[in-house]
Design a protein around this motif. Structure first.
Motif: not given
Length: 143
Positions: A57-58, A85-87, A92-93, A97-98
Motif C-alpha cells: 500500500w505504501a 508494528i501491530p498498532d 491508521e492514518k 484517508e482512504r
C-alpha cells in the motif's frame, strides 16, 4: 495491551550484512528488497537475501533516523532482524484517508495490512503491505 507504534523485532533466518545497502525493486503492488548475507563477520555468502512484500500500500524511507518505535531489549540478541508494528498510527492514518475517498474499500480490498520495518546501511524502510516472504537465492549483478 499493545503499545501504540511499538515495534517488535523478529529475527531474520539469515545474517543480513549490517553495513551494506539494500537494493529495492518495485513492480505493480510488489516490492522486493535484496540484501547481502554474512556467513561469519565480514565474510559474505554466495546467496542474496530477499524480502518480498506483496500487496504493498505504501512505503517510506528516511536516512539517519533513530528507530524510535523500537527499544532494544537485552533478550533480543539477534544478529539480524526486521520489525513489525501491530498498532501503527501510520496505517491508521492511511485507512482514515482512504475511507474519506472510498467508504466501502474494505469490502473490496480483503485481507489485513501490516506495518513492517527493514533496515539498510543508513536507512530505515517502512512498508505497509499484506504479506512478507523472506528467502535467499544465488543472484548475480544485484549489488
Amino acid at each position: 495491551m499493545i503499545k501504540k507504534d511499538f515495534a517488535y523485532a523478529i529475527e531474520l533466518p539469515y545474517w543480513q550484512a549490517p553495513n551494506d545497502d539494500i537494493v529495492i525493486k518495485s513492480q505493480n503492488d510488489s516490492l522486493s528488497a535484496f540484501f547481502k548475507i554474512w556467513v561469519s563477520p565480514a565474510k559474505y555468502s554466495v546467496y542474496t537475501g530477499i524480502f518480498k512484500f506483496s500487496y504493498v500500500w505504501a512505503m517510506r524511507f528516511e536516512r539517519n533516523k533513530n528507530l524510535y518505535y523500537y527499544i532494544n531489549c537485552e533478550e533480543d540478541n539477534y544478529r539480524a532482524c526486521y520489525w513489525i508494528i501491530p498498532d501503527s498510527s501510520w496505517l491508521e492514518k492511511l485507512k482514515k484517508e482512504r475511507y474519506s475517498f472510498f467508504p466501502d474499500w474494505e469490502k473490496y480490498d480483503l485481507g489485513e495490512y501490516f506495518h513492517y520495518i527493514i533496515q539498510s546501511n543508513k536507512f530505515y524502510i517502512e512498508i505497509i503491505a499484506k504479506d512478507l516472504k523472506i528467502s535467499k537465492k544465488k543472484l548475480h549483478k544485484i549489488f
